[in-house]
Design an enzyme around this catalytic site. Structure first.
Site: not given
Length: 392
Positions: A230-231
């Site tokens: 993800g991020c």
């Protein structure tokens, strides 16, 4: 001796300024308005983190000032940017009392020279040194920048808001967010004054360092792993904290072959097919690839994202798909074993959605993304377990 956290903060709003004259005028301008208002806000602020953030990010000229060094049996190559250096260090604050450091300050440290993860001054100190060399007396900039005397001015007490007695430790905020502090109060002179300092609270701070270069190795002697979680900010910090990891960087991978050197905006648009990823350089003698894969699975499992396709937490889109991208067959086998061990989701039987693919071209992200959360004041010390706060 300065402390990292001031004891008293009184907050005002005044105009932005860039010189002594402007600062004095801005303060006087504020006072003329403040005397008609009784609104004064008080709060405690941790000033250590903000200052470290600012200068770690922007001051690329931080340097070490070696006083004396010694060496014995120096036969190895001199350390160059990109090499992995192993050091024995002891860093002692000389003129300030820090909050908990964001990096290791004693014992054995190992990192890619020029690759961040520690004080820029430490990188500068060992650049060009070889295994066996020692810096027995060395001063390192603590990362808060130098003191600019133009940012320190005396203000007449008569300019203070009516009914307010200035005290050392009071903190004023400019409209642009810059902090200025009252560092001295003179009530004895014919014209009483107080001194305002617009420098970061810990500007000029330094560490006294003892450094021994234990080894200088080519990065080719270490292994590389690539993960998408993800991020990439939070995942990178998690790996920075892992003992045995000597370097990290964030970037974009697994995209269309035609999309070369994509920007963050292009990746976020979903048009290039890339995902945000973390590249990890590690010492397999200290940490196994299996452990690094398990760390990835643990992070994804913590909030159930491991069962979501093209999503981690609240971040949605192909650029946030999660995966383990192997660099050889041995890594593929280990990663598959870890992912196969993820049980279906209780209730609906959804399987693990983490993709397993051969690593393709990895494009470095923009500089401001690199080690973003460390720059934001979160600890990268090895082995720390405090919660990682991923914010934008």
């Amino acid at each position: 001796m300065r402390t990292a956290t001031s004891a008293l903060h009184v907050v005002y709003t005044i105009l932005s300024c860039c010189s002594q004259q402007d600062l004095a005028q801005a303060f006087t301008s504020y006072v003329s308005k403040a005397k008609t208002s009784s609104s004064i806000i008080s709060r405690h602020v941790n000033v250590n983190t903000h200052a470290y953030t600012t200068f770690l990010t922007t001051n690329t000229q931080l340097s070490a000032s070696p006083v004396s060094s010694s060496s014995s049996n120096i036969t190895n190559k001199q350390a160059e940017n990109g090499d992995v250096v192993t050091l024995e260090i002891q860093l002692t604050p000389t003129n300030f009392v820090p909050d908990e450091p964001l990096f290791d300050t004693e014992g054995t440290v190992q990192f890619i020279l020029g690759g961040g993860g520690h004080l820029p001054g430490l990188h500068a100190a060992v650049l060009g040194k070889a295994a066996g060399e020692e810096l027995t007396e060395c001063t390192l900039d603590a990362g808060y920048g130098s003191i600019n005397p133009d940012n320190i001015i005396k203000v007449p007490q008569s300019n203070a808001p009516e009914g307010t007695k200035m005290k050392v430790g009071m903190e004023l905020f400019l409209q642009n967010g810059m902090k200025v502090r009252v560092t001295e109060v003179d009530d004895e002179s014919e014209t009483p004054t107080f001194t305002i300092d617009a420098n970061p609270p810990l500007a000029g701070s330094a560490y006294s360092a003892k450094i021994k270069v234990v080894a200088v190795d080519s990065v080719e002697n270490f292994e590389t792993a690539t993960f998408a979680l993800g991020c990439f900010w939070g995942g990178e910090l998690a790996y920075m904290r892992e003992p045995g990891v000597v370097g990290t960087k964030v970037g974009y991978t697994q995209g269309e072959k035609s999309a070369v050197n994509p920007t963050y905006q292009e990746v976020c648009s979903g048009s290039t097919g890339h995902t945000e990823a973390i590249q990890v350089v590690f010492d397999p003698a200290v940490v196994s690839y299996k452990r690094l894969c398990q760390l990835a699975v643990d992070r994804l499992s913590a909030n159930g994202s491991i069962y979501l396709k093209n999503q981690v937490g609240n971040d949605r889109g192909t650029q946030y798909r999660h995966g383990i991208y192997y660099h050889d067959e041995e890594q593929r086998v280990i990663a598959k074993e870890i992912l196969d061990g993820v049980l279906p989701r209780v209730g609906d039987g959804v399987e693990c959605q983490t993709e397993l693919e051969a690593a393709t071209v990895f494009y470095d992200a923009e500089d401001y993304h690199m080690q973003y959360l460390l720059k934001g004041g979160q600890s990268a010390k090895k082995g720390v377990t405090e919660t990682i706060r991923c914010y934008g």
